[in-house]
Design an enzyme around this catalytic site. Structure first.
Site, short mmCIF file in Angstrom:
data_model
loop_
_atom_site.label_atom_id
_atom_site.label_comp_id
_atom_site.label_asym_id
_atom_site.label_seq_id
_atom_site.Cartn_x
_atom_site.Cartn_y
_atom_site.Cartn_z
N TYR A 19 -29.12 8.43 4.13
CA TYR A 19 -29.42 7.23 4.92
C TYR A 19 -28.70 7.28 6.27
O TYR A 19 -27.70 8.00 6.41
CB TYR A 19 -29.08 5.93 4.17
N ASP A 64 -11.50 -1.11 -8.68
CA ASP A 64 -11.59 0.07 -9.53
C ASP A 64 -10.48 0.11 -10.58
O ASP A 64 -10.63 0.77 -11.61
CB ASP A 64 -11.53 1.36 -8.69
N GLU A 88 0.85 -1.19 0.00
CA GLU A 88 0.00 0.00 0.00
C GLU A 88 0.89 1.24 0.00
O GLU A 88 1.84 1.33 0.77
CB GLU A 88 -0.93 -0.03 1.22
N GLN A 89 0.54 2.21 -0.84
CA GLN A 89 1.38 3.41 -0.95
C GLN A 89 1.27 4.35 0.26
O GLN A 89 2.21 5.04 0.60
CB GLN A 89 1.03 4.19 -2.22
N ARG A 100 -17.76 3.56 5.21
CA ARG A 100 -16.74 2.80 4.44
C ARG A 100 -15.52 2.48 5.29
O ARG A 100 -14.87 1.45 5.10
CB ARG A 100 -16.40 3.46 3.13
P1 FAD Z 1 -9.50 2.21 -4.00
O1 FAD Z 1 -10.46 2.38 -2.90
O2 FAD Z 1 -9.20 3.39 -4.86
O3 FAD Z 1 -8.14 1.69 -3.35
C1 FAD Z 1 -6.93 1.70 -4.05
C2 FAD Z 1 -5.80 1.56 -3.05
O4 FAD Z 1 -4.58 1.39 -3.74
C3 FAD Z 1 -5.65 2.79 -2.16
O5 FAD Z 1 -5.45 2.39 -0.83
C4 FAD Z 1 -4.41 3.48 -2.74
O6 FAD Z 1 -3.71 4.24 -1.79
C5 FAD Z 1 -3.62 2.28 -3.23
N1 FAD Z 1 -2.72 2.59 -4.34
C6 FAD Z 1 -3.01 3.30 -5.45
N2 FAD Z 1 -1.95 3.35 -6.27
C7 FAD Z 1 -0.97 2.65 -5.67
C8 FAD Z 1 0.37 2.33 -6.04
N3 FAD Z 1 0.88 2.75 -7.20
N4 FAD Z 1 1.12 1.58 -5.21
C9 FAD Z 1 0.59 1.13 -4.03
N5 FAD Z 1 -0.68 1.41 -3.63
C10 FAD Z 1 -1.45 2.14 -4.45
N6 FAD Z 1 -19.41 1.30 -4.01
C11 FAD Z 1 -20.33 0.48 -3.45
O7 FAD Z 1 -20.18 -0.75 -3.54
N7 FAD Z 1 -21.42 0.98 -2.79
C12 FAD Z 1 -21.64 2.33 -2.67
O8 FAD Z 1 -22.64 2.76 -2.07
C13 FAD Z 1 -20.69 3.21 -3.24
N8 FAD Z 1 -20.86 4.54 -3.14
C14 FAD Z 1 -19.93 5.40 -3.70
C15 FAD Z 1 -20.14 6.76 -3.59
C16 FAD Z 1 -19.23 7.64 -4.15
C17 FAD Z 1 -19.48 9.12 -4.05
C18 FAD Z 1 -18.07 7.12 -4.80
C19 FAD Z 1 -17.06 8.04 -5.38
C20 FAD Z 1 -17.86 5.76 -4.90
C21 FAD Z 1 -18.79 4.88 -4.36
N9 FAD Z 1 -18.62 3.50 -4.46
C22 FAD Z 1 -19.56 2.65 -3.91
C23 FAD Z 1 -17.48 2.92 -5.19
C24 FAD Z 1 -16.41 2.41 -4.25
O9 FAD Z 1 -16.05 3.43 -3.33
C25 FAD Z 1 -15.17 1.98 -5.04
O10 FAD Z 1 -15.57 1.23 -6.17
C26 FAD Z 1 -14.26 1.11 -4.19
O11 FAD Z 1 -13.92 1.77 -3.00
C27 FAD Z 1 -12.99 0.74 -4.98
O12 FAD Z 1 -12.10 0.05 -4.13
P2 FAD Z 1 -10.65 -0.35 -4.66
O13 FAD Z 1 -9.99 -1.01 -3.50
O14 FAD Z 1 -10.73 -1.05 -5.94
O15 FAD Z 1 -9.94 1.05 -4.98
#
Ligand code: FAD
Length: 425
Positions: A212, A289, A32-33, A105
């Site tokens: 909510y 994502d 993790e960065q 979250r």
């Molecule tokens: P991220 O949460 O972006 O995590 C990526 C991680 O990787 C971070 O910790 C970052 O620091 C790390 N990282 C990045 N680059 C590097 C690197 N080069 N080297 C090392 N580490 C790195 N989803 C739902 O299911 N329900 C909801 O109700 C919902 N509501 C939302 C509301 C809003 C307003 C938004 C914007 C999003 C919502 N989402 C919801 C979507 C959800 O928040 C994301 O899809 C989800 O959090 C993605 O998780 P992730 O772990 O893939 O990515």
């Protein structure tokens, strides 16, 4: 011999992947960065297609105790405040066997982090991965201080993923919409006309507001989303608080009353990406994502990331469990037991199975989320048509959500698409 897995990114997607593969008996390191593991933001909605997985991992009781089980999802018109439609979440739980819940979250992230720690995941901070290599037998995460080789590297590095560049030269797609969030103690809304037991979505012209309760009803969460005129003009400084106020100026008093509780010092510009057909090359795979960032209108972004994790873990397990294929009552809650270290699976087969199951489902979520957002944000005659469609909807017709809330996303057999790509509703 067991294999080594590196997961890049310790968000909800990365931790879920690490937990799932550790439960499958593999040795997992998360890079993790940031200097600590955590989540920024407010509430999120977690649908039954995800709570069924949390249940299987033995985490649903804890997640439920930290969140809220709302009674309904209620949709209202943001201009006149009138009821348009509702989803009975008790009936949803009866149909799918698992609840629809809302949670802060950081609480969901904390549950996954504790589960990773107790399962023995190696959690490493302050490592920014800048590149990757991948071959038929292994992959490497490259960072400023060196390289981390592994049998498999899973990149969960979010919307601005470095790993995605291995697959595509695409960029995040701006929707020109921006989200304001705000989670406040529940007594702050005591005087307001709000629902304390429902998820309420007010849909309006180029804007919407979601409300909510959170944390067992101790907090109240709001997300206000609108199209930024400055973004449409191509200006860099878009999504500012003056635009928030202007976007909701024509909305009903219940909506405007909630706006002064939003955090006004930060906002989230809404991006997604075009769907990718493949997330695997050699021994490098994308998840969360990094693979499929959606617009948030279906509330499935984190949910999809957890589904990805389940599919990877299931196929890596020594005796792959069949995907659930039945709707209905859930089995008793399992305990989260330590998992014995297992020999390396056939990673090529695991990744091929993952790639066969997930990209198509997530493509449908991404494209449907765009259409669903357009539907919410209609104005003029289209708004009147939308309201009529929603008011005439059979409240117990699940044909629009079966493909999302059921277990079909975990198998290659997909349901027919409700909004084919390019459909404008
Ligand atoms: P991220 O949460 O972006 O995590 C990526 C991680 O990787 C971070 O910790 C970052 O620091 C790390 N990282 C990045 N680059 C590097 C690197 N080069 N080297 C090392 N580490 C790195 N989803 C739902 O299911 N329900 C909801 O109700 C919902 N509501 C939302 C509301 C809003 C307003 C938004 C914007 C999003 C919502 N989402 C919801 C979507 C959800 O928040 C994301 O899809 C989800 O959090 C993605 O998780 P992730 O772990 O893939 O990515």
């Amino acid at each position: 011999m067991t294999s080594s897995v590196v997961v890049v990114g310790g968000g909800i997607g990365g931790l879920a992947t690490a937990l799932s593969l550790t439960r499958a008996g593999q040795r997992v390191t998360v890079l993790e960065q940031a200097s600590s593991f955590g989540e920024v933001g407010a509430g999120m909605q977690i649908a039954p297609n995800c709570t069924r997985i949390l249940h299987e991992w033995g985490l649903l009781d804890e997640v439920t105790s930290l969140g809220v089980l709302p009674e309904r999802i209620v949709m209202k018109d943001a201009v006149d405040g009138r009821l348009l439609s509702a989803l009975d979440l008790h009936d949803v739980e009866r149909r799918y066997g698992f609840p629809y819940l809302v949670i802060h979250r950081s609480d969901l992230h904390g549950v996954l982090l504790r589960a990773c720690r107790s399962a023995g995941v190696d959690l490493v901070t302050d490592v920014t991965v800048t590149g990757y290599t991948s071959s038929p037998t292994g992959a490497t995460a490259i960072h400023d201080g060196g390289t981390v080789p592994a049998d498999v590297v899973i990149a969960a590095d979010g919307l601005h993923s470095v790993a995605r560049r291995v697959f595509s030269d695409d960029e995040p797609v701006s929707s020109a919409y921006v989200a304001y969030r705000g989670a406040v103690p529940i007594d702050k809304v005591a005087e307001l006309d709000v629902h304390l037991k429902d998820v309420v979505v007010y849909v309006g012209p180029r804007c919407h507001l979601v409300q909510y309760p959170l944390r067992g009803g101790e907090m109240f969460n709001q997300v206000a989303v609108f199209e930024s005129p400055k973004a449409k003009l191509g200006l860099a400084d878009w999504g500012t608080p003056d635009e928030l106020d202007a976007a909701f100026a024509g909305s009903c008093p219940q909506v405007r009353a909630g706006l002064h509780l939003m955090w006004r010092d930060r906002w989230w510009r809404m991006f997604d990406r075009e769907p990718l057909d493949t997330w695997v090359t050699g021994r490098l795979a994308l998840t969360g994502d990094a693979a499929h960032p959606p617009l948030q209108y279906l509330a499935q972004g984190a949910v999809m990331a957890i589904e990805d994790a389940w599919v990877l873990g299931t196929h890596a397990a020594p005796s792959p469990r069949p995907a659930p294929d039945e709707l209905g009552p859930r089995p008793a809650s399992p305990k989260l037991e330590p998992h014995a270290v297992q020999p390396a699976p056939d990673w090529d087969a695991v990744l091929a199975a993952y790639n066969a199951v997930r990209p198509e489902h997530c493509r449908r979520v991404l494209t449907t989320a765009r259409s669903w957002g357009e539907f919410w944000h209609h104005d003029g005659p289209e708004r009147a048509w939308r309201n009529e469609v929603l008011r005439n909807r059979n409240l117990y017709d699940y044909s629009y959500v079966d493909w999302l809330f059921g277990p079909t996303a975990l198998t290659p057999d997909q349901e027919p698409e409700m909004f084919p790509s390019g459909t404008s509703v």
